[in-house]
Design a protein around this motif. Structure first.
Motif, short mmCIF file in Angstrom:
data_model
loop_
_atom_site.label_atom_id
_atom_site.label_comp_id
_atom_site.label_asym_id
_atom_site.label_seq_id
_atom_site.Cartn_x
_atom_site.Cartn_y
_atom_site.Cartn_z
N ARG A 116 17.52 8.19 30.75
CA ARG A 116 16.89 6.71 30.23
C ARG A 116 17.19 7.88 28.68
O ARG A 116 17.83 6.76 28.23
CB ARG A 116 15.77 6.34 30.43
N THR A 158 21.41 2.68 30.06
CA THR A 158 21.26 1.66 30.38
C THR A 158 21.68 0.77 31.36
O THR A 158 22.05 1.13 32.56
CB THR A 158 21.24 1.17 29.09
N GLU A 159 20.06 -0.36 31.63
CA GLU A 159 21.08 -1.31 32.59
C GLU A 159 21.67 -2.07 32.82
O GLU A 159 22.41 -2.45 31.11
CB GLU A 159 19.31 -2.07 32.47
N GLU A 187 15.03 3.49 38.63
CA GLU A 187 13.89 2.43 38.23
C GLU A 187 13.38 1.76 39.32
O GLU A 187 12.24 2.21 39.08
CB GLU A 187 15.06 1.03 37.77
N ASP A 205 8.68 -10.32 28.25
CA ASP A 205 9.09 -8.64 28.31
C ASP A 205 7.90 -7.79 27.95
O ASP A 205 7.47 -7.28 27.29
CB ASP A 205 9.62 -8.29 27.06
N THR A 211 7.49 -5.24 30.13
CA THR A 211 8.02 -4.27 29.69
C THR A 211 7.38 -3.28 28.90
O THR A 211 8.21 -2.16 28.95
CB THR A 211 9.27 -4.35 28.89
N ASP A 257 13.13 -1.20 32.64
CA ASP A 257 14.10 -2.44 32.12
C ASP A 257 13.46 -3.69 33.08
O ASP A 257 14.17 -3.94 33.72
CB ASP A 257 15.04 -2.46 31.90
N SER A 287 15.91 -6.78 32.78
CA SER A 287 16.96 -6.88 33.65
C SER A 287 16.86 -6.48 34.97
O SER A 287 18.13 -7.05 35.91
CB SER A 287 17.40 -5.25 32.66
#
Lengths: 651, 342
Positions: A308, A313-314, A325, A379, A382, A390, A393
């Motif tokens: 990360r 990124t996802e 993840e 979120d 998150t 993430d 996502s």
């Protein structure tokens, strides 16, 4: 002739098997996942592998993998618990290794005949010699005399890697010149106590999670519980085994020796090896179960942080990164406490920790679907996740319905809007929701006019959705169609900047589009106008509380601009849950499973936070949130930041 | 002599007061505002017979002059409490009154149309509520945002009623027929002006209502469209553009109108909510809860505490008056039972 001294006892076998299997499985899994990285992700990894980014990456690995700073900041006691486990155990291994290295180094130098005779007596040491002389009778005689033609024989002390783990057993009596041995054993005992602190807190957490500041802890599966049991048994077993050894040989530190002195040497003498065996067995069981349980997070979270921090990124689909993840989740349950669906609706099934568990267990049934769909995508979890998974996502991927609905026909888009010549103008995108709150768009038009800014209100008459509602529900292809058309329109218009009123559109234009002009939310734009002196506003005494919209705050990190603007025109009040902790208004587009009654409950909780102190008005920066609060209350005016500014414009 | 306090001087409060006073009971009638019948005075004509509202106002005001009624206007009762032997009322200034029985007739208030922002009330000048329309009809001067004679007037039903989002799931009952009445009035006063009504269902439940609906279509040419208006926007010339769907035709529709009239529903008034809470008789949405809707529709769970009119649920004026009469009877029976006990 060479004499070799080699510490070994059968009880190390479970530990050895466990270690070998653990690393074999983990490496196998990691290789498989790394092969699944998408080409873009590989590119990022390759280009950043040797960049400066690895410094913050390593720092975060230490901070979150060992020190658990984020959990500490969020919840001190829970942080101490996690830290005691991770850091305590890590140091036990490291200090154990250093201690045994030092001890063996001393023994190697001391070369005392006395020591080798003592080792001969002690079970668990293999002493053998190699050399040219093959006559065993002769060798034995020579060895006890330890004389060769050249003088003294050298004794080679071999130090296998497991010695640190079972050090007290193999070194009953530290060599005389190893002076630090007392300090080491005390240090090791202190570390063991530290781990015990974590263990005690974990047990308390099971029965009274409130003591550790958690309203609710994660419910685990049977395999997880089994693995946890073995983990929890490791340290008491180590304490017992070391204490018994200390009782018999007096080599313990302040803790193990104290416990050891409670025993009667005559009784415990026969139990020593068995206890070490149990300790080793617990280690072995834990290691073998680890890759199949949540404890897989121990190594994976480090790799996740690494990937990360160097920029991976996802993506919309499942990639290798997704596997990292999923497996980096320790199921600590920090994501549960903030979740409005848990807190307000008492639904304890759908939080991110359970989504990840279902995904990891490769569930496919209705339960996973229910979990995936019932989320506001606010979120809140998150921002809480200690290892930065993430979570939204992951949920979006699980929702993916792109495959089932391929009939979407977007031909009509071509006729919907024609390109507009907006060269040198600011493009303004109100968004569908702002059309239902015309107060916002009217105010924005007044502000543009007051600032003398020429603008193109691109969706005034005909609106093409930004695509995010579809995206949030997993209709990825359909959303892409809408984005394509909007991108085309904006590119052909020649506008210099895009201002949006709706944070949902804002996040979409900012993150999901690839526009070559700046995209800003109207709160940023107004903040800029005020700072540049392009509009003049008056300050009034209204007390106003501000609700951070999920998509604007947690979604895009815009916390300060709306506050700057509100402070310039009103008397802004702080609320208990603000900025990252803001409570979703409940009428977010993310959730299609909640009934209106349930949404209303969440909204009321959010409203309560905003009105806990006396205020004259509620401010927000999202048409969705505005509508939600507006429907709820007659008692407070609900205003968008733009409206408050428009009311206070000085021409 | 027995004493009864009635809170609210609307049709229900006044009717109950006059009946009780006629039967020799001492009535104190409390009203928050300075004049009685505030809501009724805003009306022009009443359905279904187009009788002038002023006539009813005059008749009811006349009843107030009867002996035995003490009218206390401009006083808001904020607390009602059972004191063991009698009811104690406290007004906003802290003054107290003691009675044997209390009738709550605190009525309704209309839904605040600002809450449905997508319809643009308070933002676009061409968007008004049914109350504003009633005023225009009353003064015989129906005008658009620019003060001119409108060419088209559009009514939208169920604003704040039967609406999950605003939290009011119930039907306000009187808006359907009110829209028909107002649409006819518009056509009567401005024969050249188009008049149409957007509805979900038309609930013509009362005597003469269905006939009115029919007359509106046949004689006055009012058009009725089944569909909700999803959003309103202003045009450059101050008119209102509507987006809707004709759900019978199954087609989306966009039209421009001079006036959009929002048929705002009924909500419990502030006083109703306040007293409901203070006496612990608040029901759904803040209306007053009665014991049961069939036999004990004026009695509340608290002996001696009664309710009448629109503080219980949306009602027409005639229903409110009938309800007040039955409340008066129930109170009388209650007071008689007290006499027997002593």
């Amino acid at each position: 002739m060479k004499i070799h001294a080699y510490p070994y006892n059968d009880f190390v076998i479970p530990f050895l098997i466990g270690t070998v299997l653990l690393f074999a499985i983990i490496i196998y899994k990691y290789i498989r996942w790394i092969r699944k990285f998408s080409p873009e992700q590989r590119k990022v990894i390759r280009s950043n592998w040797y960049s400066w980014k690895i410094i913050p990456a390593i720092w975060e690995m230490i901070r979150e993998g060992l020190l658990h700073v984020r959990i500490l900041k969020k919840n001190l006691l829970l942080g101490i618990m996690h830290q005691a486990y991770a850091l305590g155990w890590f140091l036990l291994i490291v200090v154990g290794a250093i201690e045994s290295r030092d001890a063996f180094y001393t023994m190697q130098h001391e070369q005392s005949i006395q020591a080798i005779h003592e080792l001969e007596q002690q079970i668990g040491w293999h002493i053998y010699n190699t050399g040219e002389d093959k006559d065993p009778e002769y060798l034995n005689q020579r060895r006890y005399r330890v004389e060769t033609e050249d003088g003294m024989a050298r004794i080679h002390y071999h130090r296998p890697f497991y010695v640190g783990i079972f050090y007290r057993y193999f070194v009953h009596k530290a060599p005389a010149s190893f002076r630090q041995h007392k300090a080491y054993s005390n240090l090791m005992d202190a570390l063991l106590l530290y781990v015990f602190l974590g263990l005690t807190m974990a047990i308390i957490k099971i029965f009274w999670s409130k003591v550790l500041g958690m309203r609710r802890t994660t419910k685990h599966t049977i395999v997880d519980r089994f693995s946890k049991f073995s983990l929890w048994m490791i340290f008491p077993m180590r304490l017992l085994a070391e204490s018994v050894t200390a009782c018999l040989y007096g080599n313990g530190g302040f803790f193990t020796q104290t416990v050891g002195n409670l025993f009667d040497p005559m009784i415990v003498r026969g139990m020593e090896t068995s206890l070490w065996m149990l300790y080793s067995l617990m280690l072995g069981v834990f290691f073998v179960t680890m890759p199949f349980t949540r404890y897989m997070h121990i190594f994976t979270e480090l790799l996740l942080i690494w990937f990360r921090k160097i920029g991976v990124t996802e993506e919309t689909g499942k990639t290798g990164y997704t596997y990292f993840e999923l497996n980096a989740c320790s199921r600590c349950g920090v994501c549960i406490s903030g979740c409005p669906i848990d807190r307000v609706l008492e639904n304890h099934e759908i939080q991110s920790v359970y989504l990840i568990r279902s995904l990891r267990n490769q569930e496919r049934g209705s339960r996973l679907k229910m979990i995936a769909d019932n989320c506001l995508m606010c979120d809140r979890c998150t921002v809480d996740c200690p290892v930065g998974i993430d979570l939204s996502s992951l949920r979006r991927q699980t929702r993916d319905k792109g495959a089932i609905d391929t009939t979407g026909n977007y031909q009509y888009l071509e006729k919907k809007q024609t390109p507009f010549n907006a060269i040198g103008r600011v493009a303004y995108f109100g968004g569908c929701m702002s059309h239902l709150t015309p107060g916002i768009t009217e105010s924005m038009e007044r502000i543009f006019t007051a600032a003398g800014q020429k603008y193109w209100y691109m969706d005034k008459l005909a609106t093409i959705c930004c695509g995010r509602p579809l995206q949030q529900q997993g209709f990825v292809n359909q959303a892409a169609e809408l984005r394509r058309k909007n991108t085309d329109l904006i590119a052909k218009s020649g506008a210099t900047m895009l201002v949006t009123s709706c944070p949902i559109c804002y996040q979409s234009f900012k993150k999901e589009y690839d526009l070559n002009i700046p995209v800003i939310h109207h709160t940023e734009y107004i903040d800029m106008l005020i700072r540049q002196g392009r509009i003049k506003v008056r300050h009034d005494d209204r007390k106003v509380s501000y609700h951070d919209p999920c998509e604007l705050g947690r979604g895009c990190g815009i916390y300060d601009e709306p506050r700057n603007v509100l402070s310039a025109v009103t008397n802004l009040q702080k609320t208990r849950y603000q900025r990252e902790k803001s409570v979703c208004c409940g009428f977010n587009l993310g959730d299609t499973k909640l009934s209106i009654e349930e949404q209303t409950k969440i909204r009321n909780a959010s409203l309560e936070n905003l009105t806990s102190k006396p205020v004259d008005a509620i401010a927000t920066a999202c048409p969705m949130c505005k509508k939600a609060f507006q429907h709820a209350t007659n008692d407070y005016p609900v205003r968008d930041v733009a409206e408050i500014v428009a009311e206070n414009l000085i021409n | 002599m027995r004493k009864v306090a009635i809170i609210g001087a609307g049709p229900a409060g006044i009717e109950a007061a006059s009946i009780l006073a006629r039967n020799g009971i001492q009535v104190s009638l409390f009203e928050k505002s300075e004049t009685p019948l505030k809501n009724l005075q805003d009306k022009a004509f009443l359905f279904p017979n187009f009788q002038a509202a002023q006539e009813i106002v005059d008749d009811l005001s006349g009843k107030l002059l009867a002996d035995g009624i003490t009218s206390v206007f401009g006083v808001e009762i904020t607390d009602v409490r059972w004191q063991g032997t009698e009811w104690k009322l406290t007004d906003i200034k802290g003054q107290t009154y003691v009675t044997d029985s209390v009738l709550i007739a605190t009525g309704y208030q209309v839904f605040d149309a600002h809450r449905k922002e997508e319809l643009g009330y308070g933002i676009y000048k061409g968007v008004i509520t049914s109350l504003d329309m009633e005023q225009m009809i009353k003064h015989g001067k129906i005008t658009n945002a620019n003060g001119d004679e409108p060419k088209r007037v559009t009514f939208l039903q169920c604003v704040g009623s039967r609406d999950e989002k605003s939290g009011n799931h119930y039907c306000s009952k009187i808006c359907c027929v009110t829209a028909v009445k107002q649409a006819i009035e518009v056509r009567k006063q401005l024969p050249k002006c188009d008049s149409s009504v957007f509805y979900m269902d038309l609930r013509m439940w009362g005597q003469g209502f269905e006939e009115m609906y029919r007359t509106a279509q046949e004689k006055y040419g009012v058009s009725f469209v089944r569909g909700r208006i999803s959003e309103a926007a202003a045009t450059f010339d101050g008119r209102v553009q509507l987006k809707s769907e004709d759900t019978l035709m199954g087609l989306p529709l966009k039209m421009t109108t001079d006036l959009l009239v929002l048929m705002v529903g009924m909500e419990p008034s502030c006083g109703t909510k306040l007293l409901g809470k203070s006496c612990d008789v608040n029901g759904d949405y803040g209306f007053i809860k009665t014991v049961n809707p069939h036999l004990y529709d004026n009695e509340t769970s608290r002996p001696g505490l009664f309710a009448a009119g629109t503080c219980k649920r949306p009602m027409s004026i005639s229903d409110s008056i009938n309800d007040a009469r039955s409340a008066a009877l129930a109170i009388q029976e209650y007071l008689d039972s007290l006499k027997n006990e002593n």
